[in-house]
Design a protein around this motif. Structure first.
Motif, PDB file in Angstrom:
ATOM      1  N   ASP A 122       0.621  -1.506   0.012  1.00 42.71           N
ATOM      2  CA  ASP A 122       0.071   0.297   0.065  1.00 42.71           C
ATOM      3  C   ASP A 122       1.515   1.163  -0.212  1.00 42.71           C
ATOM      4  O   ASP A 122       0.859   2.182   0.794  1.00 42.71           O
ATOM      5  CB  ASP A 122      -1.490   0.076   1.426  1.00 42.71           C
ATOM      6  N   LEU A 123       1.862   1.386  -0.689  1.00 42.48           N
ATOM      7  CA  LEU A 123       2.366   2.505  -1.270  1.00 42.48           C
ATOM      8  C   LEU A 123       2.049   4.077  -1.516  1.00 42.48           C
ATOM      9  O   LEU A 123       2.117   5.229  -1.178  1.00 42.48           O
ATOM     10  CB  LEU A 123       3.299   1.787  -2.166  1.00 42.48           C
ATOM     11  N   GLU A 124       0.706   4.000  -2.712  1.00 41.66           N
ATOM     12  CA  GLU A 124      -0.196   4.805  -2.474  1.00 41.66           C
ATOM     13  C   GLU A 124      -0.485   5.792  -1.590  1.00 41.66           C
ATOM     14  O   GLU A 124      -1.092   6.587  -1.340  1.00 41.66           O
ATOM     15  CB  GLU A 124      -0.852   4.557  -3.533  1.00 41.66           C
ATOM     16  N   LYS A 125      -1.465   4.483  -1.151  1.00 45.57           N
ATOM     17  CA  LYS A 125      -2.473   5.349   0.057  1.00 45.57           C
ATOM     18  C   LYS A 125      -2.260   4.352   0.744  1.00 45.57           C
ATOM     19  O   LYS A 125      -2.380   2.848   0.358  1.00 45.57           O
ATOM     20  CB  LYS A 125      -4.210   5.029  -0.623  1.00 45.57           C
ATOM     21  N   PRO A 126      -2.667   4.187   2.247  1.00 37.81           N
ATOM     22  CA  PRO A 126      -2.097   3.730   4.016  1.00 37.81           C
ATOM     23  C   PRO A 126      -3.775   2.550   3.293  1.00 37.81           C
ATOM     24  O   PRO A 126      -4.877   2.886   2.942  1.00 37.81           O
ATOM     25  CB  PRO A 126      -2.843   5.032   4.669  1.00 37.81           C
ATOM     26  N   ASN A 127      -3.289   1.264   4.011  1.00 35.21           N
ATOM     27  CA  ASN A 127      -4.045   0.775   4.012  1.00 35.21           C
ATOM     28  C   ASN A 127      -4.958   0.702   2.649  1.00 35.21           C
ATOM     29  O   ASN A 127      -6.774  -0.397   2.724  1.00 35.21           O
ATOM     30  CB  ASN A 127      -5.497   0.323   5.166  1.00 35.21           C
ATOM     31  N   ILE A 128      -5.139   1.047   1.902  1.00 34.84           N
ATOM     32  CA  ILE A 128      -5.628   0.282  -0.089  1.00 34.84           C
ATOM     33  C   ILE A 128      -4.350   0.115  -0.338  1.00 34.84           C
ATOM     34  O   ILE A 128      -3.497   0.414  -1.102  1.00 34.84           O
ATOM     35  CB  ILE A 128      -6.062   1.490  -0.816  1.00 34.84           C
ATOM     36  N   MET A 129      -4.695  -0.831  -1.569  1.00 36.27           N
ATOM     37  CA  MET A 129      -3.781  -1.990  -1.723  1.00 36.27           C
ATOM     38  C   MET A 129      -2.979  -1.049  -3.377  1.00 36.27           C
ATOM     39  O   MET A 129      -4.595  -0.706  -3.528  1.00 36.27           O
ATOM     40  CB  MET A 129      -3.689  -3.774  -2.033  1.00 36.27           C
ATOM     41  N   ASP A 130      -2.005  -1.621  -3.469  1.00 35.41           N
ATOM     42  CA  ASP A 130      -1.775  -0.540  -5.130  1.00 35.41           C
ATOM     43  C   ASP A 130      -2.133  -1.561  -6.303  1.00 35.41           C
ATOM     44  O   ASP A 130      -2.266  -2.245  -6.553  1.00 35.41           O
ATOM     45  CB  ASP A 130       0.333  -0.453  -4.861  1.00 35.41           C
ATOM     46  N   GLU A 131      -2.771  -1.045  -7.030  1.00 34.45           N
ATOM     47  CA  GLU A 131      -3.087  -1.803  -8.169  1.00 34.45           C
ATOM     48  C   GLU A 131      -2.129  -1.831  -9.409  1.00 34.45           C
ATOM     49  O   GLU A 131      -2.551  -3.341  -9.493  1.00 34.45           O
ATOM     50  CB  GLU A 131      -3.559  -0.024  -9.629  1.00 34.45           C
ATOM     51  N   LYS A 132      -1.015  -2.086  -8.768  1.00 30.76           N
ATOM     52  CA  LYS A 132       0.067  -3.074 -10.074  1.00 30.76           C
ATOM     53  C   LYS A 132       0.934  -3.530  -8.870  1.00 30.76           C
ATOM     54  O   LYS A 132       1.390  -2.702  -7.691  1.00 30.76           O
ATOM     55  CB  LYS A 132       1.196  -1.762 -11.074  1.00 30.76           C
ATOM     56  N   PRO A 133       1.453  -5.027  -8.885  1.00 31.77           N
ATOM     57  CA  PRO A 133       2.389  -5.497  -7.600  1.00 31.77           C
ATOM     58  C   PRO A 133       4.069  -4.791  -8.306  1.00 31.77           C
ATOM     59  O   PRO A 133       4.794  -3.960  -8.921  1.00 31.77           O
ATOM     60  CB  PRO A 133       2.502  -6.668  -8.474  1.00 31.77           C
ATOM     61  N   PHE A 134       4.664  -4.775  -6.994  1.00 31.48           N
ATOM     62  CA  PHE A 134       5.778  -4.094  -7.008  1.00 31.48           C
ATOM     63  C   PHE A 134       7.243  -4.554  -6.990  1.00 31.48           C
ATOM     64  O   PHE A 134       8.323  -4.854  -7.385  1.00 31.48           O
ATOM     65  CB  PHE A 134       6.120  -3.214  -5.507  1.00 31.48           C
ATOM     66  N   PHE A 135       7.108  -6.472  -7.280  1.00 34.89           N
ATOM     67  CA  PHE A 135       7.556  -7.055  -7.408  1.00 34.89           C
ATOM     68  C   PHE A 135       6.662  -8.584  -8.330  1.00 34.89           C
ATOM     69  O   PHE A 135       5.603  -8.358  -7.852  1.00 34.89           O
ATOM     70  CB  PHE A 135       8.350  -7.850  -5.986  1.00 34.89           C
ATOM     71  N   THR A 136       7.454  -8.963  -9.184  1.00 33.74           N
ATOM     72  CA  THR A 136       6.814 -10.519  -9.383  1.00 33.74           C
ATOM     73  C   THR A 136       8.007 -11.972  -9.167  1.00 33.74           C
ATOM     74  O   THR A 136       9.139 -11.168 -10.494  1.00 33.74           O
ATOM     75  CB  THR A 136       6.468 -10.117 -10.703  1.00 33.74           C
ATOM     76  N   LEU A 137       7.498 -12.620  -8.951  1.00 35.57           N
ATOM     77  CA  LEU A 137       8.798 -13.450  -9.238  1.00 35.57           C
ATOM     78  C   LEU A 137       8.135 -14.531 -10.276  1.00 35.57           C
ATOM     79  O   LEU A 137       6.450 -14.955  -9.375  1.00 35.57           O
ATOM     80  CB  LEU A 137       9.241 -14.154  -6.916  1.00 35.57           C
ATOM     81  N   ASP A 138       8.202 -15.371 -10.556  1.00 34.74           N
ATOM     82  CA  ASP A 138       8.003 -16.139 -11.240  1.00 34.74           C
ATOM     83  C   ASP A 138       9.218 -17.021 -11.747  1.00 34.74           C
ATOM     84  O   ASP A 138      10.566 -17.134 -11.690  1.00 34.74           O
ATOM     85  CB  ASP A 138       8.592 -15.375 -13.808  1.00 34.74           C
ATOM     86  N   LEU A 139       8.385 -18.676 -10.943  1.00 33.74           N
ATOM     87  CA  LEU A 139       9.384 -19.641 -11.278  1.00 33.74           C
ATOM     88  C   LEU A 139      10.184 -20.003 -12.180  1.00 33.74           C
ATOM     89  O   LEU A 139      11.928 -20.795 -12.148  1.00 33.74           O
ATOM     90  CB  LEU A 139       8.382 -20.580 -10.249  1.00 33.74           C
ATOM     91  N   SER A 140       9.897 -19.675 -13.358  1.00 31.69           N
ATOM     92  CA  SER A 140      10.458 -20.053 -14.929  1.00 31.69           C
ATOM     93  C   SER A 140      12.145 -19.442 -14.795  1.00 31.69           C
ATOM     94  O   SER A 140      12.125 -19.645 -16.095  1.00 31.69           O
ATOM     95  CB  SER A 140       9.669 -20.162 -16.206  1.00 31.69           C
ATOM     96  N   ASN A 141      11.858 -18.224 -14.153  1.00 33.70           N
ATOM     97  CA  ASN A 141      12.703 -17.221 -14.781  1.00 33.70           C
ATOM     98  C   ASN A 141      13.109 -16.261 -13.184  1.00 33.70           C
ATOM     99  O   ASN A 141      13.094 -15.575 -12.812  1.00 33.70           O
ATOM    100  CB  ASN A 141      12.373 -15.945 -15.197  1.00 33.70           C
ATOM    101  N   LEU A 142      14.038 -17.196 -12.446  1.00 28.63           N
ATOM    102  CA  LEU A 142      14.489 -17.251 -11.333  1.00 28.63           C
ATOM    103  C   LEU A 142      16.222 -16.165 -11.678  1.00 28.63           C
ATOM    104  O   LEU A 142      16.657 -16.944 -11.723  1.00 28.63           O
ATOM    105  CB  LEU A 142      15.111 -18.282 -10.346  1.00 28.63           C
TER     106      LEU A 142
END
Length: 360
Positions: A122-142
């Motif tokens: 919730d980097l944009e507004k407290p206690n409201i989840m951001d629209e976009k992820p800040f981090f993506t983990l793809d097991l096929s591309n570690l």
């Protein structure tokens, strides 16, 4: 810790690849793929005070809404996880996670299909989840950089403030990189004006703007190419001088630069980096000046002596999956190798050298 974490994630990726076609439901995806992932992070999936499945969240007038998993630390929720079927798009179903996040005290949410994990805050507004992820983990591309980030979410490595600092940095670095990549493909008027104003004092007419856009595109591509050459030389301890022949030829500026048709072949940064890895491998056996590159709409070709009848390899990077095609069985018998990462090209050193031997 990082090496151990990466090894376990690689094993999980192998498990996902081996079992996914037999997984027919979302529940099976959770049991086969997501629960092992939570275990890899160090949390006890059999401890109901630490990992709570089917956690009930009352959302407004909706009572009894459930989130797939809540992970607690010292009695407080730190991570909520919403799961989808492994065939589902981990980017397209975040409405439920948004609602759960709003009523949870957790600062982080994860949306996953068992092989891609999107982390939200919730980097944009407290206690409201951001629209976009800040981090993506793809097991096929570690990647090692991703492993370092994920380590902060493990039971032994969890540190709230450290993650929040990293999350903010990752979010804006990702956004800046996206804009930069757009500029590489098609420089904006703003960028061209900023750069050209440093050395060109005349007014930028429409015709000159078209020309300078093309100049800027070629200048950026050349600069990146030279940077990749330098990095590879240092990484592979290549001490002799790099051949004066450029890795990728820059064609002369077309006098009809303002034509609407535009170039049909675009050489990407990944193709440049991949081709330089192949070159670094082969130049141990022949002078680098004999290794030539030709980009096409379908593939990026690597040739011996700049001869189309002497193909060594081709890079197929124009789709979601990346392949290295090697011609170790003959010039008419290319064999494609799936690449999880560009560095995987180093795994096919023997095949690339064998392709070279076809023309001895």
């Amino acid at each position: 810790m990082e090496t151990d974490l990466k090894m376990k994630l690689e094993q999980l990726h192998q498990r996902v690849d081996a079992l996914k076609e037999q997984i027919g439901t979302e529940e099976a995806t959770k049991n086969a793929f997501v629960m092992p992932f939570i275990q890899i992070l160090g949390y006890d999936i059999f401890n109901p005070t630490e990992v709570i499945p089917e956690f009930i969240c009352d959302i407004g007038t909706k009572k009894g809404e459930k989130v797939d998993y809540v992970i607690k630390r010292d009695g407080e929720p730190i991570l909520i996880i919403e799961c989808k079927h492994w065939r589902g798009n981990a980017d397209a179903h975040n409405s439920q996670l948004h609602r759960y996040y709003h009523v949870s005290k957790a600062r982080f949410g994860v949306l996953t299909n068992g092989h891609i994990y999107n982390f939200y805050a919730d980097l944009e507004k407290p206690n409201i989840m951001d629209e976009k992820p800040f981090f993506t983990l793809d097991l096929s591309n570690l990647k090692d950089s991703n492993i370092k980030i994920l380590e902060k979410f493990t039971k032994n490595g969890y540190h709230l403030e450290g993650i929040l600092d990293s999350a903010e940095a990752l979010k804006y670095i990702k956004a800046i990189r996206k804009e930069f990549e757009k500029e590489l493909i098609e420089p904006s008027d703003e960028l061209v004006k900023m750069l050209v104003s440093k050395f060109f004092e005349k007014p930028l007419t429409a015709t000159r703007m078209i020309a300078f856009k093309e100049y800027t595109k070629k200048a950026l591509a050349t600069s990146i190419n030279e940077s990749i050459n330098s990095r590879l030389k240092n990484a592979l301890h290549i001490n002799d001088a790099i051949s004066q022949k450029p890795a990728v030829s820059v064609e002369p500026i077309d006098e009809n630069i303002g034509s609407e048709e535009g170039p049909k072949v675009i050489t990407t940064n990944e193709e440049l980096e991949g081709s330089q890895i192949v070159k670094a491998i082969l130049r141990e056996h022949i002078p680098s000046s004999r290794i030539a590159f030709r980009d096409t709409q379908s593939y990026f070709g690597i040739l011996l002596d700049d001869n189309n009848r002497k193909p060594l390899a081709r890079l197929h990077f124009n789709s979601s999956n990346k392949y290295l095609e090697v011609f170790n069985q003959g010039k008419d018998k290319g064999e494609k190798k799936l690449l999880n990462d560009i560095d995987d090209i180093f795994n096919y050193k023997t095949e690339l050298v064998d392709a070279l031997k076809n023309y001895e």
